[in-house]
Design a protein around this motif. Sequence first.
Motif, PDB file in Angstrom:
ATOM      1  N   LEU A   1      -1.388   7.796  18.630  1.00  0.00           N
ATOM      2  CA  LEU A   1      -0.229   6.924  18.792  1.00  0.00           C
ATOM      3  C   LEU A   1      -0.484   5.924  19.911  1.00  0.00           C
ATOM      4  CD1 LEU A   1       2.792   6.309  18.108  1.00  0.00           C
ATOM      5  CD2 LEU A   1       3.371   7.959  19.911  1.00  0.00           C
ATOM      6  N   ALA A   2      -0.970   6.407  21.034  1.00  0.00           N
ATOM      7  CA  ALA A   2      -1.245   5.526  22.174  1.00  0.00           C
ATOM      8  C   ALA A   2      -2.322   4.501  21.852  1.00  0.00           C
ATOM      9  CB  ALA A   2      -1.660   6.367  23.381  1.00  0.00           C
ATOM     10  N   ASP A   3      -3.258   4.864  20.979  1.00  0.00           N
ATOM     11  CA  ASP A   3      -4.353   3.965  20.602  1.00  0.00           C
ATOM     12  C   ASP A   3      -3.977   3.020  19.470  1.00  0.00           C
ATOM     13  OD1 ASP A   3      -5.965   5.131  22.499  1.00  0.00           O
ATOM     14  OD2 ASP A   3      -6.979   6.488  21.092  1.00  0.00           O
ATOM     15  N   GLY A   4      -2.749   3.087  19.003  1.00  0.00           N
ATOM     16  CA  GLY A   4      -2.315   2.180  17.939  1.00  0.00           C
ATOM     17  C   GLY A   4      -2.757   2.589  16.552  1.00  0.00           C
TER      18      GLY A   4
ATOM     19  N   ALA B   1       3.444  11.678  11.084  1.00  0.00           N
ATOM     20  CA  ALA B   1       2.254  10.906  11.446  1.00  0.00           C
ATOM     21  C   ALA B   1       1.953   9.944  10.312  1.00  0.00           C
ATOM     22  CB  ALA B   1       1.062  11.840  11.672  1.00  0.00           C
ATOM     23  N   VAL B   2       2.115   8.645  10.571  1.00  0.00           N
ATOM     24  CA  VAL B   2       1.895   7.603   9.571  1.00  0.00           C
ATOM     25  C   VAL B   2       0.884   6.606  10.135  1.00  0.00           C
ATOM     26  CG1 VAL B   2       2.945   5.684   8.311  1.00  0.00           C
ATOM     27  CG2 VAL B   2       4.203   7.839   8.580  1.00  0.00           C
ATOM     28  N   LEU B   3      -0.135   6.322   9.368  1.00  0.00           N
ATOM     29  CA  LEU B   3      -1.212   5.440   9.830  1.00  0.00           C
ATOM     30  C   LEU B   3      -0.754   3.990   9.922  1.00  0.00           C
ATOM     31  CD1 LEU B   3      -4.135   6.853   7.645  1.00  0.00           C
ATOM     32  CD2 LEU B   3      -3.827   7.190  10.111  1.00  0.00           C
ATOM     33  N   THR B   4      -1.165   3.315  10.991  1.00  0.00           N
ATOM     34  CA  THR B   4      -1.045   1.862  11.077  1.00  0.00           C
ATOM     35  C   THR B   4      -2.177   1.244  10.254  1.00  0.00           C
ATOM     36  OG1 THR B   4      -2.493   1.743  13.006  1.00  0.00           O
ATOM     37  CG2 THR B   4      -0.123   2.020  13.424  1.00  0.00           C
ATOM     38  N   LEU B   5      -2.200  -0.080  10.160  1.00  0.00           N
ATOM     39  CA  LEU B   5      -3.306  -0.750   9.457  1.00  0.00           C
ATOM     40  C   LEU B   5      -4.636  -0.390  10.116  1.00  0.00           C
ATOM     41  CD1 LEU B   5      -4.525  -2.666   7.418  1.00  0.00           C
ATOM     42  CD2 LEU B   5      -3.879  -4.586   8.908  1.00  0.00           C
TER      43      LEU B   5
ATOM     44  N   ARG C   1      -3.049  10.138   4.358  1.00  0.00           N
ATOM     45  CA  ARG C   1      -3.486   8.911   3.699  1.00  0.00           C
ATOM     46  C   ARG C   1      -2.338   8.180   3.001  1.00  0.00           C
ATOM     47  NH1 ARG C   1      -8.923   8.285   2.944  1.00  0.00           N
ATOM     48  NH2 ARG C   1      -8.530   7.048   1.052  1.00  0.00           N
ATOM     49  N   LEU C   2      -1.181   8.813   2.916  1.00  0.00           N
ATOM     50  CA  LEU C   2      -0.054   8.241   2.184  1.00  0.00           C
ATOM     51  C   LEU C   2       0.868   7.419   3.075  1.00  0.00           C
ATOM     52  CD1 LEU C   2       0.929  11.379   0.066  1.00  0.00           C
ATOM     53  CD2 LEU C   2      -0.410   9.406  -0.683  1.00  0.00           C
ATOM     54  N   LEU C   3       1.599   6.519   2.455  1.00  0.00           N
ATOM     55  CA  LEU C   3       2.556   5.677   3.175  1.00  0.00           C
ATOM     56  C   LEU C   3       3.546   6.513   3.975  1.00  0.00           C
ATOM     57  CD1 LEU C   3       3.925   2.892   3.677  1.00  0.00           C
ATOM     58  CD2 LEU C   3       5.194   3.266   1.539  1.00  0.00           C
TER      59      LEU C   3
ATOM     60  N   TRP D   1       0.845  -1.191   0.000  1.00  0.00           N
ATOM     61  CA  TRP D   1       0.000   0.000   0.000  1.00  0.00           C
ATOM     62  C   TRP D   1       0.878   1.238   0.000  1.00  0.00           C
ATOM     63  CZ3 TRP D   1      -1.036   4.069   3.534  1.00  0.00           C
ATOM     64  CH2 TRP D   1      -0.296   4.036   4.713  1.00  0.00           C
ATOM     65  N   TYR D   2       0.440   2.267  -0.727  1.00  0.00           N
ATOM     66  CA  TYR D   2       1.141   3.550  -0.674  1.00  0.00           C
ATOM     67  C   TYR D   2       0.163   4.697  -0.474  1.00  0.00           C
ATOM     68  CZ  TYR D   2      -0.283   4.486  -5.523  1.00  0.00           C
ATOM     69  OH  TYR D   2      -1.014   4.712  -6.669  1.00  0.00           O
ATOM     70  N   GLU D   3      -1.123   4.412  -0.559  1.00  0.00           N
ATOM     71  CA  GLU D   3      -2.210   5.315  -0.202  1.00  0.00           C
ATOM     72  C   GLU D   3      -3.333   4.424   0.279  1.00  0.00           C
ATOM     73  OE1 GLU D   3      -5.841   7.702  -0.507  1.00  0.00           O
ATOM     74  OE2 GLU D   3      -5.400   5.863  -1.619  1.00  0.00           O
ATOM     75  N   VAL D   4      -4.177   4.920   1.143  1.00  0.00           N
ATOM     76  CA  VAL D   4      -5.143   4.063   1.835  1.00  0.00           C
ATOM     77  C   VAL D   4      -5.880   3.114   0.898  1.00  0.00           C
ATOM     78  CG1 VAL D   4      -7.302   4.112   3.136  1.00  0.00           C
ATOM     79  CG2 VAL D   4      -5.420   5.606   3.811  1.00  0.00           C
TER      80      VAL D   4
END
Length: 410
Positions: A376-379, A391-395, A354-356, A271-274
Amino acid sequence: MPSALPDGEPMPEDGALPASALQGAGARPLGFYLHVPYCATRCGYCDFNTYTATELRGSGGVLASRDNYADTLIDEVRLARKTLGDDPRPVRTVFVGGGTPTLLAASDLVRMLGAVREEFGLADDAEITTEANPESVDPAYLSELRAGGFNRVSFGMQSAKQHVLKVLDRTHTPGRPEACVAEARAAGFEHVNLDLIYGTPGETDDDWRATLDAAIGAGPDHVSAYALIVEEGTQLARRIRRGEVPMTDDDVHADRYLIADEVLAGAGFSWYEVSNWATSEAGRCLHNELYWRGADWWGAGPGAHSHVGGVRWWNVKHPGAYAGALAAGRSPGAGREILAAEDRRVERILLELRLLEGCPLTLLHPAGLAAAGRALADGLLEAGPYGQGRAVLTLRGRLLADAVVRDLVD
Protein backbone atom coordinates in the motif's frame (compact mmCIF):
# COMPACT_ATOMS: atom_id res chain seq x y z
CA MET A 1 -3.64 -25.83 -21.03
CA PRO A 2 0.11 -26.42 -20.53
CA SER A 3 1.39 -29.83 -21.55
CA ALA A 4 3.15 -30.75 -18.28
CA LEU A 5 1.09 -32.58 -15.68
CA PRO A 6 1.71 -32.19 -11.93
CA ASP A 7 2.53 -34.95 -9.49
CA GLY A 8 -0.19 -36.36 -7.28
CA GLU A 9 -1.76 -39.49 -5.91
CA PRO A 10 -3.22 -42.09 -8.32
CA MET A 11 -6.75 -41.53 -9.56
CA PRO A 12 -9.24 -44.32 -8.72
CA GLU A 13 -10.10 -46.35 -11.83
CA ASP A 14 -13.77 -45.46 -11.47
CA GLY A 15 -12.96 -41.77 -10.90
CA ALA A 16 -14.83 -41.73 -7.57
CA LEU A 17 -14.46 -38.56 -5.48
CA PRO A 18 -14.25 -38.30 -1.68
CA ALA A 19 -17.64 -37.62 -0.10
CA SER A 20 -16.30 -34.27 1.10
CA ALA A 21 -15.98 -32.99 -2.47
CA LEU A 22 -19.73 -32.43 -2.89
CA GLN A 23 -20.39 -31.01 0.57
CA GLY A 24 -21.88 -27.55 0.07
CA ALA A 25 -21.86 -28.00 -3.71
CA GLY A 26 -25.21 -26.29 -4.10
CA ALA A 27 -23.62 -22.97 -3.17
CA ARG A 28 -20.91 -23.26 -5.84
CA PRO A 29 -21.36 -22.78 -9.61
CA LEU A 30 -20.50 -25.73 -11.87
CA GLY A 31 -18.80 -25.36 -15.24
CA PHE A 32 -17.44 -27.66 -17.94
CA TYR A 33 -14.23 -27.30 -19.93
CA LEU A 34 -14.15 -29.47 -23.07
CA HIS A 35 -10.66 -29.87 -24.52
CA VAL A 36 -10.13 -30.49 -28.23
CA PRO A 37 -6.45 -31.40 -28.64
CA TYR A 38 -6.07 -31.00 -32.41
CA CYS A 39 -4.26 -28.30 -34.39
CA ALA A 40 -3.59 -27.97 -38.12
CA THR A 41 -0.04 -26.81 -37.36
CA ARG A 42 1.92 -26.21 -34.17
CA CYS A 43 2.59 -22.56 -33.32
CA GLY A 44 6.22 -21.93 -32.41
CA TYR A 45 5.43 -20.53 -28.95
CA CYS A 46 2.86 -23.13 -27.88
CA ASP A 47 3.51 -25.80 -25.22
CA PHE A 48 -0.14 -26.78 -24.76
CA ASN A 49 -1.32 -30.38 -24.90
CA THR A 50 -2.15 -30.32 -28.60
CA TYR A 51 -1.36 -32.55 -31.57
CA THR A 52 -1.18 -32.23 -35.33
CA ALA A 53 -2.22 -35.06 -37.63
CA THR A 54 1.45 -35.90 -38.22
CA GLU A 55 2.17 -36.13 -34.50
CA LEU A 56 -0.73 -38.54 -34.01
CA ARG A 57 0.04 -40.77 -36.97
CA GLY A 58 0.89 -44.27 -35.80
CA SER A 59 0.21 -43.52 -32.13
CA GLY A 60 -3.26 -44.48 -31.15
CA GLY A 61 -4.77 -45.26 -34.54
CA VAL A 62 -8.49 -44.75 -34.77
CA LEU A 63 -8.68 -44.01 -31.02
CA ALA A 64 -6.81 -40.75 -31.64
CA SER A 65 -8.87 -39.74 -34.68
CA ARG A 66 -10.62 -36.39 -34.97
CA ASP A 67 -13.51 -38.17 -36.68
CA ASN A 68 -14.74 -39.95 -33.54
CA TYR A 69 -13.36 -37.56 -30.94
CA ALA A 70 -16.74 -36.04 -30.05
CA ASP A 71 -18.10 -39.48 -29.18
CA THR A 72 -15.11 -40.16 -26.93
CA LEU A 73 -15.46 -36.85 -25.08
CA ILE A 74 -19.20 -37.45 -24.65
CA ASP A 75 -18.29 -40.69 -22.88
CA GLU A 76 -16.41 -38.62 -20.29
CA VAL A 77 -19.36 -36.27 -19.86
CA ARG A 78 -21.46 -39.33 -19.04
CA LEU A 79 -18.77 -40.51 -16.64
CA ALA A 80 -18.98 -37.09 -14.96
CA ARG A 81 -22.71 -37.60 -14.43
CA LYS A 82 -22.07 -40.94 -12.72
CA THR A 83 -19.24 -39.54 -10.62
CA LEU A 84 -21.17 -36.50 -9.41
CA GLY A 85 -24.23 -38.61 -8.68
CA ASP A 86 -27.45 -36.75 -7.95
CA ASP A 87 -25.75 -33.34 -7.89
CA PRO A 88 -28.70 -31.11 -8.91
CA ARG A 89 -26.72 -28.13 -10.17
CA PRO A 90 -27.34 -27.02 -13.77
CA VAL A 91 -24.14 -26.11 -15.59
CA ARG A 92 -23.39 -22.38 -15.50
CA THR A 93 -20.64 -22.26 -18.15
CA VAL A 94 -19.25 -24.46 -20.90
CA PHE A 95 -15.94 -23.57 -22.54
CA VAL A 96 -14.62 -25.52 -25.54
CA GLY A 97 -10.89 -24.93 -25.85
CA GLY A 98 -7.80 -26.42 -27.38
CA GLY A 99 -6.00 -26.79 -29.65
CA THR A 100 -8.36 -25.64 -32.33
CA PRO A 101 -11.88 -26.81 -31.46
CA THR A 102 -13.18 -25.54 -34.79
CA LEU A 103 -11.15 -28.17 -36.65
CA LEU A 104 -14.02 -30.45 -35.65
CA ALA A 105 -17.31 -30.17 -37.52
CA ALA A 106 -19.67 -27.63 -35.98
CA SER A 107 -22.12 -30.49 -35.48
CA ASP A 108 -19.54 -32.24 -33.28
CA LEU A 109 -19.19 -29.23 -30.99
CA VAL A 110 -22.97 -28.94 -30.81
CA ARG A 111 -23.24 -32.65 -29.91
CA MET A 112 -20.62 -32.24 -27.16
CA LEU A 113 -22.61 -29.33 -25.73
CA GLY A 114 -25.78 -31.38 -26.11
CA ALA A 115 -24.30 -34.13 -23.93
CA VAL A 116 -23.67 -31.63 -21.12
CA ARG A 117 -27.22 -30.33 -21.51
CA GLU A 118 -28.73 -33.83 -21.48
CA GLU A 119 -26.72 -35.12 -18.52
CA PHE A 120 -26.73 -32.02 -16.29
CA GLY A 121 -28.97 -29.35 -17.73
CA LEU A 122 -27.86 -25.79 -18.47
CA ALA A 123 -28.64 -22.70 -16.42
CA ASP A 124 -31.09 -20.35 -18.15
CA ASP A 125 -28.32 -17.77 -18.58
CA ALA A 126 -25.50 -20.24 -19.21
CA GLU A 127 -22.42 -18.89 -20.97
CA ILE A 128 -21.38 -21.24 -23.81
CA THR A 129 -18.02 -20.41 -25.41
CA THR A 130 -15.77 -21.91 -28.03
CA GLU A 131 -12.30 -20.87 -29.06
CA ALA A 132 -11.75 -20.60 -32.80
CA ASN A 133 -8.90 -20.14 -35.22
CA PRO A 134 -9.91 -17.38 -37.68
CA GLU A 135 -9.07 -19.54 -40.70
CA SER A 136 -11.13 -22.51 -39.46
CA VAL A 137 -14.58 -20.89 -39.48
CA ASP A 138 -16.90 -19.24 -41.97
CA PRO A 139 -20.37 -17.66 -41.68
CA ALA A 140 -22.16 -20.99 -42.11
CA TYR A 141 -20.03 -22.65 -39.41
CA LEU A 142 -20.66 -19.82 -36.96
CA SER A 143 -24.38 -19.85 -37.69
CA GLU A 144 -24.52 -23.59 -36.96
CA LEU A 145 -22.76 -23.05 -33.63
CA ARG A 146 -25.12 -20.25 -32.68
CA ALA A 147 -28.18 -22.29 -33.60
CA GLY A 148 -26.75 -25.14 -31.51
CA GLY A 149 -26.62 -23.06 -28.33
CA PHE A 150 -23.22 -21.33 -28.34
CA ASN A 151 -23.44 -17.65 -27.39
CA ARG A 152 -19.80 -16.61 -27.01
CA VAL A 153 -16.78 -17.10 -29.27
CA SER A 154 -13.11 -16.33 -28.72
CA PHE A 155 -10.87 -15.78 -31.74
CA GLY A 156 -7.09 -16.06 -31.60
CA MET A 157 -5.89 -12.83 -33.23
CA GLN A 158 -2.50 -12.38 -31.51
CA SER A 159 -1.36 -9.54 -33.80
CA ALA A 160 -2.45 -7.43 -36.75
CA LYS A 161 1.08 -7.45 -38.17
CA GLN A 162 2.21 -10.13 -40.60
CA HIS A 163 5.84 -10.14 -39.45
CA VAL A 164 4.74 -10.70 -35.84
CA LEU A 165 2.40 -13.53 -36.84
CA LYS A 166 5.27 -15.09 -38.78
CA VAL A 167 7.51 -15.18 -35.69
CA LEU A 168 4.64 -16.83 -33.77
CA ASP A 169 4.05 -19.30 -36.63
CA ARG A 170 0.42 -18.25 -36.80
CA THR A 171 -1.24 -19.29 -40.03
CA HIS A 172 -4.08 -16.77 -40.34
CA THR A 173 -3.77 -13.64 -42.44
CA PRO A 174 -4.00 -10.12 -40.98
CA GLY A 175 -7.56 -8.84 -41.17
CA ARG A 176 -9.20 -12.25 -40.95
CA PRO A 177 -9.85 -12.11 -37.15
CA GLU A 178 -11.56 -8.76 -37.53
CA ALA A 179 -13.76 -10.18 -40.31
CA CYS A 180 -14.61 -13.10 -38.03
CA VAL A 181 -15.98 -10.72 -35.40
CA ALA A 182 -18.37 -9.29 -37.98
CA GLU A 183 -19.39 -12.80 -39.08
CA ALA A 184 -19.98 -13.85 -35.47
CA ARG A 185 -22.14 -10.78 -34.82
CA ALA A 186 -24.13 -11.51 -38.00
CA ALA A 187 -24.64 -15.09 -36.78
CA GLY A 188 -26.15 -13.73 -33.56
CA PHE A 189 -23.30 -14.12 -31.04
CA GLU A 190 -23.86 -11.78 -28.10
CA HIS A 191 -20.28 -11.90 -26.87
CA VAL A 192 -17.04 -12.01 -28.85
CA ASN A 193 -13.46 -12.03 -27.56
CA LEU A 194 -10.16 -11.41 -29.32
CA ASP A 195 -6.99 -12.92 -27.84
CA LEU A 196 -3.86 -10.80 -28.28
CA ILE A 197 -0.18 -11.43 -27.47
CA TYR A 198 2.37 -8.69 -26.82
CA GLY A 199 6.15 -8.82 -26.54
CA THR A 200 6.86 -10.98 -29.58
CA PRO A 201 10.48 -10.64 -30.79
CA GLY A 202 10.59 -7.96 -33.47
CA GLU A 203 7.33 -6.29 -32.41
CA THR A 204 7.49 -2.52 -31.89
CA ASP A 205 5.31 -0.20 -29.82
CA ASP A 206 3.71 1.00 -33.07
CA ASP A 207 3.00 -2.61 -34.09
CA TRP A 208 1.29 -3.19 -30.76
CA ARG A 209 -0.76 -0.01 -31.02
CA ALA A 210 -1.84 -1.01 -34.53
CA THR A 211 -2.92 -4.41 -33.21
CA LEU A 212 -4.96 -2.83 -30.42
CA ASP A 213 -6.57 -0.37 -32.84
CA ALA A 214 -7.47 -3.17 -35.24
CA ALA A 215 -8.91 -5.31 -32.44
CA ILE A 216 -11.00 -2.45 -31.02
CA GLY A 217 -12.18 -1.46 -34.48
CA ALA A 218 -13.52 -4.96 -35.07
CA GLY A 219 -16.13 -4.46 -32.33
CA PRO A 220 -15.59 -7.24 -29.76
CA ASP A 221 -16.89 -6.74 -26.24
CA HIS A 222 -13.93 -8.53 -24.65
CA VAL A 223 -10.16 -8.45 -25.23
CA SER A 224 -7.54 -10.66 -23.59
CA ALA A 225 -3.93 -9.50 -23.85
CA TYR A 226 -1.10 -11.73 -22.66
CA ALA A 227 2.65 -11.19 -22.49
CA LEU A 228 4.49 -13.74 -24.61
CA ILE A 229 6.04 -16.42 -22.41
CA VAL A 230 8.83 -18.38 -24.06
CA GLU A 231 8.42 -21.94 -22.83
CA GLU A 232 11.29 -24.39 -22.85
CA GLY A 233 10.98 -27.06 -25.49
CA THR A 234 9.11 -24.88 -27.98
CA GLN A 235 10.32 -23.96 -31.45
CA LEU A 236 10.46 -20.29 -30.46
CA ALA A 237 12.72 -21.08 -27.49
CA ARG A 238 15.08 -22.95 -29.80
CA ARG A 239 15.15 -20.04 -32.26
CA ILE A 240 15.98 -17.57 -29.48
CA ARG A 241 18.69 -19.87 -28.14
CA ARG A 242 20.25 -20.04 -31.63
CA GLY A 243 20.19 -16.25 -31.87
CA GLU A 244 17.75 -16.17 -34.79
CA VAL A 245 15.36 -13.82 -32.99
CA PRO A 246 15.89 -11.61 -29.93
CA MET A 247 14.23 -12.11 -26.58
CA THR A 248 11.93 -9.32 -25.36
CA ASP A 249 12.74 -8.10 -21.86
CA ASP A 250 10.41 -7.43 -18.94
CA ASP A 251 10.62 -3.65 -19.35
CA VAL A 252 9.24 -3.96 -22.88
CA HIS A 253 6.43 -6.17 -21.59
CA ALA A 254 5.58 -3.55 -18.96
CA ASP A 255 5.51 -0.78 -21.55
CA ARG A 256 3.23 -2.82 -23.81
CA TYR A 257 0.88 -3.55 -20.92
CA LEU A 258 0.60 0.15 -20.11
CA ILE A 259 -0.16 0.88 -23.76
CA ALA A 260 -2.85 -1.81 -23.76
CA ASP A 261 -4.54 -0.50 -20.64
CA GLU A 262 -4.47 3.08 -21.91
CA VAL A 263 -5.79 2.28 -25.38
CA LEU A 264 -8.44 -0.16 -24.22
CA ALA A 265 -9.66 2.15 -21.46
CA GLY A 266 -9.90 4.96 -23.99
CA ALA A 267 -12.13 2.75 -26.13
CA GLY A 268 -14.53 1.93 -23.30
CA PHE A 269 -12.99 -1.33 -22.06
CA SER A 270 -12.47 -1.86 -18.32
CA TRP A 271 -10.04 -4.33 -16.78
CA TYR A 272 -11.55 -6.95 -14.50
CA GLU A 273 -8.58 -9.35 -14.37
CA VAL A 274 -4.95 -8.46 -14.96
CA SER A 275 -4.98 -9.71 -18.57
CA ASN A 276 -8.65 -9.22 -19.45
CA TRP A 277 -10.82 -6.24 -20.39
CA ALA A 278 -14.54 -6.03 -21.21
CA THR A 279 -16.91 -3.28 -22.32
CA SER A 280 -19.47 -4.26 -19.65
CA GLU A 281 -19.94 -6.62 -16.76
CA ALA A 282 -22.05 -8.83 -19.03
CA GLY A 283 -19.07 -9.09 -21.38
CA ARG A 284 -16.78 -10.70 -18.79
CA CYS A 285 -15.79 -14.33 -19.30
CA LEU A 286 -17.83 -16.10 -16.62
CA HIS A 287 -16.07 -19.40 -17.23
CA ASN A 288 -12.66 -17.96 -16.39
CA GLU A 289 -14.20 -16.34 -13.32
CA LEU A 290 -15.11 -19.84 -12.11
CA TYR A 291 -11.39 -20.68 -12.18
CA TRP A 292 -10.32 -17.46 -10.53
CA ARG A 293 -12.90 -17.77 -7.75
CA GLY A 294 -12.27 -21.44 -6.96
CA ALA A 295 -15.67 -22.75 -8.10
CA ASP A 296 -16.26 -26.27 -9.46
CA TRP A 297 -15.51 -27.35 -13.01
CA TRP A 298 -15.09 -30.62 -14.84
CA GLY A 299 -12.40 -30.67 -17.51
CA ALA A 300 -13.08 -33.32 -20.16
CA GLY A 301 -10.46 -34.32 -22.72
CA PRO A 302 -6.78 -35.36 -22.84
CA GLY A 303 -4.73 -33.54 -20.21
CA ALA A 304 -7.74 -31.55 -18.98
CA HIS A 305 -7.82 -30.48 -15.33
CA SER A 306 -10.86 -30.54 -13.03
CA HIS A 307 -11.70 -29.18 -9.60
CA VAL A 308 -14.65 -30.09 -7.40
CA GLY A 309 -14.88 -29.18 -3.72
CA GLY A 310 -11.16 -28.97 -3.06
CA VAL A 311 -10.27 -32.07 -5.10
CA ARG A 312 -8.20 -31.39 -8.22
CA TRP A 313 -7.41 -34.02 -10.85
CA TRP A 314 -6.03 -34.24 -14.37
CA ASN A 315 -6.44 -36.60 -17.28
CA VAL A 316 -3.84 -38.57 -19.19
CA LYS A 317 -2.30 -36.43 -21.91
CA HIS A 318 -2.32 -38.48 -25.09
CA PRO A 319 -5.58 -38.71 -27.07
CA GLY A 320 -5.01 -42.43 -27.70
CA ALA A 321 -4.48 -43.21 -24.01
CA TYR A 322 -7.45 -41.03 -23.12
CA ALA A 323 -9.78 -42.79 -25.56
CA GLY A 324 -8.45 -46.19 -24.53
CA ALA A 325 -9.24 -45.60 -20.87
CA LEU A 326 -12.81 -44.57 -21.58
CA ALA A 327 -13.32 -47.46 -24.01
CA ALA A 328 -12.24 -49.82 -21.22
CA GLY A 329 -14.73 -48.27 -18.80
CA ARG A 330 -12.03 -46.55 -16.71
CA SER A 331 -11.59 -42.96 -15.67
CA PRO A 332 -9.03 -41.20 -17.88
CA GLY A 333 -7.67 -39.48 -14.76
CA ALA A 334 -3.89 -39.66 -14.41
CA GLY A 335 -3.69 -38.32 -10.86
CA ARG A 336 -5.29 -36.08 -8.29
CA GLU A 337 -4.65 -34.06 -5.15
CA ILE A 338 -6.90 -33.20 -2.24
CA LEU A 339 -6.21 -29.62 -1.30
CA ALA A 340 -5.61 -28.82 2.35
CA ALA A 341 -7.13 -25.69 3.86
CA GLU A 342 -3.78 -23.89 3.59
CA ASP A 343 -3.46 -24.80 -0.10
CA ARG A 344 -6.89 -23.37 -0.78
CA ARG A 345 -6.11 -20.19 1.15
CA VAL A 346 -2.93 -19.61 -0.86
CA GLU A 347 -4.70 -20.32 -4.15
CA ARG A 348 -7.43 -17.83 -3.30
CA ILE A 349 -4.81 -15.13 -2.79
CA LEU A 350 -2.95 -16.11 -5.98
CA LEU A 351 -6.09 -15.91 -8.10
CA GLU A 352 -8.35 -13.34 -6.46
CA LEU A 353 -5.65 -10.69 -6.16
CA ARG A 354 -5.58 -10.57 -9.98
CA LEU A 355 -9.24 -9.53 -10.07
CA LEU A 356 -10.76 -6.05 -10.04
CA GLU A 357 -12.40 -6.83 -6.70
CA GLY A 358 -9.12 -8.12 -5.22
CA CYS A 359 -8.93 -10.48 -2.25
CA PRO A 360 -10.04 -10.07 1.38
CA LEU A 361 -7.29 -9.03 3.78
CA THR A 362 -8.69 -11.65 6.16
CA LEU A 363 -7.04 -14.31 3.96
CA LEU A 364 -3.59 -13.01 4.91
CA HIS A 365 -1.42 -14.26 7.74
CA PRO A 366 0.43 -11.66 9.87
CA ALA A 367 3.47 -11.65 7.57
CA GLY A 368 1.18 -11.23 4.55
CA LEU A 369 -0.67 -8.38 6.24
CA ALA A 370 2.64 -6.64 6.90
CA ALA A 371 3.57 -7.13 3.23
CA ALA A 372 0.19 -5.71 2.19
CA GLY A 373 0.89 -2.61 4.29
CA ARG A 374 4.21 -2.15 2.51
CA ALA A 375 2.54 -2.68 -0.89
CA LEU A 376 0.00 0.00 0.00
CA ALA A 377 2.76 2.43 0.94
CA ASP A 378 4.59 1.62 -2.31
CA GLY A 379 1.53 2.39 -4.42
CA LEU A 380 0.89 -1.21 -5.41
CA LEU A 381 -2.50 -1.51 -3.67
CA GLU A 382 -5.49 0.84 -3.85
CA ALA A 383 -6.03 2.86 -0.65
CA GLY A 384 -9.86 2.95 -0.76
CA PRO A 385 -10.49 -0.81 -0.97
CA TYR A 386 -7.66 -1.40 1.52
CA GLY A 387 -9.54 0.65 4.07
CA GLN A 388 -12.56 -1.56 3.46
CA GLY A 389 -10.60 -4.75 4.04
CA ARG A 390 -9.59 -5.74 0.52
CA ALA A 391 -6.28 -5.90 -1.34
CA VAL A 392 -6.83 -4.47 -4.84
CA LEU A 393 -3.97 -3.87 -7.26
CA THR A 394 -3.25 -0.42 -8.67
CA LEU A 395 -2.10 -0.13 -12.29
CA ARG A 396 1.50 -0.27 -11.07
CA GLY A 397 0.56 -3.20 -8.89
CA ARG A 398 -0.78 -5.05 -11.92
CA LEU A 399 2.62 -4.70 -13.57
CA LEU A 400 4.18 -6.36 -10.52
CA ALA A 401 1.30 -8.72 -9.68
CA ASP A 402 3.44 -11.85 -9.37
CA ALA A 403 5.82 -10.19 -6.94
CA VAL A 404 2.96 -8.76 -4.86
CA VAL A 405 1.32 -12.17 -4.65
CA ARG A 406 4.56 -13.79 -3.50
CA ASP A 407 4.89 -11.26 -0.69
CA LEU A 408 1.27 -11.64 0.44
CA VAL A 409 1.30 -15.43 0.65
CA ASP A 410 4.66 -15.70 2.49
